[in-house]
Design an enzyme around this catalytic site. Structure first.
Site, short mmCIF file in Angstrom:
data_model
loop_
_atom_site.label_atom_id
_atom_site.label_comp_id
_atom_site.label_asym_id
_atom_site.label_seq_id
_atom_site.Cartn_x
_atom_site.Cartn_y
_atom_site.Cartn_z
N SER A 7 45.83 44.08 48.77
CA SER A 7 45.66 45.15 47.92
C SER A 7 44.52 45.44 47.03
O SER A 7 44.30 46.49 46.51
CB SER A 7 46.80 45.04 46.72
OG SER A 7 48.09 45.31 47.15
N SER A 9 47.47 48.25 47.55
CA SER A 9 48.19 48.89 46.35
C SER A 9 47.26 49.42 45.39
O SER A 9 47.16 50.49 44.57
CB SER A 9 49.35 48.09 45.55
OG SER A 9 48.52 47.01 45.09
N LYS A 31 43.23 48.51 36.39
CA LYS A 31 44.39 48.78 36.99
C LYS A 31 45.71 48.55 36.34
O LYS A 31 45.77 47.71 35.37
CB LYS A 31 44.79 47.79 38.39
CG LYS A 31 46.04 47.95 39.29
CD LYS A 31 46.12 46.99 40.47
CE LYS A 31 47.07 47.25 41.41
NZ LYS A 31 47.28 46.39 42.46
#
Lengths: 490, 95
Positions: free
Chosen positions: A182, A158, A78
């Site tokens: 998320s 997210s 990420k």
């Protein structure tokens, strides 16, 4: 689909050990898949050259008999984890071009075990969002489609790029971060599993901060065991993060033994929210039956302050974000507007660098922390947070884990829920409470809705008891037999 | 509670985010809605409740007060928009 990209991490490790294929071949297969599915926009920065170099070194290490626990496994990272020498953006224009000169502890741990990095995954800007539609680098697309409908769906957020890429077989596993859901919500939307461990299990050092009292790193993968392997590598004490726990990391894989005899699973009655789709209610009931089938007792528990979790979260997270994001001032790194006056430089750099959702949350947080409002909003929210946390600790007096749906719906189409921030925030109604209490939570794909989209069940555990979470997740995985694949797949 | 444009402008200044009139007009109802939503916390009786700042049941570790990092000026300045002779450069602050 290429056979190599469809393997689990567990299978790939065996194949590498048996010399069925090399890490270079495994990595190249994923690079080819990434090339084919650029339209998913799952990666912000692809690092194929670095990946092949790491894979080559991995093959040499394995040949020399020194392979680590994840040696040669190609992962997505990420783009919130700082990676030495590789651009790290947090999906924000304000960090575009930022190249860290240090490595986050989580990625350093993965690399120490031999992992290969394919690139940096797209996300909501500064991890603020539930649909991956706030990234400066564009929306991420979910590889799943509704039956008979070609509309692009969101991957959740997210960590949308991580979830989409793991689901579409563009990497074998990925890191995520979870502040209010998320990891768990995008895992559910993309039909894969993902875990947010206990707050403090993974170091936050070198991870771009959103809300420091909530942020926690975790994993995405296509099997429960793969998540356990990844978390095992990422977790552990780090003196550089004062909130990381100096506790031994248990053997997570060993915990997945399918045995729930003598265990009690709690069903929180407040999670039966108004307007919950019948198919999600039905899936939840199915999950309860699976628990019983493996010998678990089922009890109803009460978490009376659940209703106030979202409101609590939407004071605490923006307040901490407004403080954390004060560092983006155009002085030391990131975007700078070229102005003669210092205040102009600050204000215009930030106005140009941040997107709408980030500005909204900074503004809410600044307001909530401003003189005269601090007690009414921030301190009040911290008090309710204690009540929410106490609710869970009380419930765990009578049960070993909680079972709930992960999200109130399956993946929605791009543009839906955009008109109203509150409507978007409701996506996290089942995941936010455990985040506020710092508890481990995992989403496992357990079935599909009437349009053929995956749905997830969430397991919430006691603090530091990821083993119980993995145990229950393993049972659901085994009984759900969810082996459907998305329409867009490498 | 409804936030008017003037309040939003004040918050934008505190947050150091430049906003024009059109943005302030657009932001005001959005922020009002979110503030209105979180005000439901007022319903909860928290008279005897201590605020929870950190959920982790660990005490902060102490270490010896000695230098264990540093001598990496180049790394620190590597991402600076502007730097010279080992310093960050900013617009003139003192006349």
């Amino acid at each position: 689909m290429s056979a190599l990209t469809n393997l689990t991490i567990e299978e790939a490790l065996k194949g590498l050990e048996k010399k069925d294929f090399t890490a270079v071949e495994l990595t190249q297969a994923h690079i080819d898949a990434m090339e084919k599915h650029k339209a998913l926009n799952a990666y912000i920065t692809e690092t194929p050259d670095l990946a092949l170099e790491q894979a080559k070194v991995s093959d040499e290490r394995r040949a020399a008999g020194n392979a680590g626990n994840l040696d040669g496994i190609p992962l997505g990272i990420k783009d919130l984890f700082c990676t030495d020498g590789v651009q790290t953006t947090a999906a924000s224009h304000i960090l575009e071009g930022f190249v860290p000169r240090y490595e986050s502890t989580v990625t350093a741990n993965l690399f120490k075990d031999g992992a290969v990095m394919l690139g940096k995954m797209n996300l909501d800007e500064f991890a603020m969002g539930s649909s991956n539609t706030t990234s400066y680098f564009g929306n991420v697309i979910n590889p799943w489609k509704r039956e008979g409908d070609d509309s692009d769906l969101v991957p959740g957020g997210s960590s949308g790029g991580s979830a989409s890429a793991v689901s579409a077989r563009l990497c074998m596993g990925a890191t995520g971060t979870d502040t209010g859901g998320s990891i768990r919500q995008p895992a559910a939307f993309c039909g894969i599993s993902g875990i947010k461990p206990t707050y403090g299990r993974c170091s936050r050092w070198g991870t771009v901060a959103f809300a420091s009292s909530l942020d926690q790193a975790g994993t995405f993968a296509r099997s429960v065991t793969d998540n356990a392997l990844l978390l095992q590598s990422m977790a552990g004490y780090d003196p550089k993060d004062s909130t990381s726990a100096n506790k031994e990391v248990p053997d997570f894989v060993a915990a997945i033994d399918g045995n729930l005899k003598g265990k009690t699973i709690g069903i929180p009655k407040e999670y039966r929210v108004d307007g919950m789709p019948a198919e999600i209610e039905k899936l939840w009931q199915q999950g309860i039956e699976w628990m019983k089938a493996e010998g678990a007792n089922i009890v109803e528990v009460s978490l009376p302050h659940t209703h106030y979790a979202l409101a609590t979260y939407y004071v605490i997270a923006p307040a901490e974000a407004s403080s954390n994001l004060a560092r983006y001032d155009g002085v030391r790194y990131g975007h700078r507007a070229d102005k003669e006056d210092l205040k102009d430089m600050y204000e215009i750099s930030r106005a140009e660098g941040f997107g709408d959702e980030v500005k909204r949350r900074i503004m809410i947080g600044t307001y909530a922390l401003s003189s005269g409002y601090y007690d009414a909003y921030y301190i009040k929210a911290q008090k309710v947070r204690r009540l929410i946390s106490d609710d869970f600790l009380n419930a765990f007096k009578t049960c070993d884990a909680l079972l709930t749906p992960t999200a109130p719906s399956a993946a929605f189409a791009l543009g839906e829920n955009e008109d109203d921030p509150i409507k978007m925030y409701l996506n996290d109604v089942f995941t936010v409470p455990a985040s506020l209490a710092g508890l481990p939570g995992m989403s496992v794909p357990a079935g599909k809705d009437s349009k053929g989209l995956p749905l997830g069940l969430q397991i919430i555990g006691r603090p530091w008891d990821e083993e119980m979470v993995f145990k229950v997740a393993g049972v659901i995985e085994n009984l759900a037999q969810f082996d459907d694949v998305p329409q867009l797949i490498a | 509670m409804s936030l008017d444009k003037e309040t939003v402008a004040k918050v934008a200044t505190l947050a150091r985010i430049r906003m024009n009139d059109e943005e302030l007009e657009r932001m005001a109802p959005q922020l009002s809605k979110i503030i209105g939503f979180v005000e439901q916390l007022g319903e909860v009786d928290t008279d005897q409740v201590e605020p929870l700042a950190n959920v982790v049941d660990i005490t902060l570790a102490l270490r010896d007060d000695e230098v264990n990092d540093g001598a990496c000026v180049d790394k620190v300045l590597a991402n600076a928009p502007e730097s010279t002779q080992g310093f960050f450069v900013v617009p003139k602050v003192v006349e």
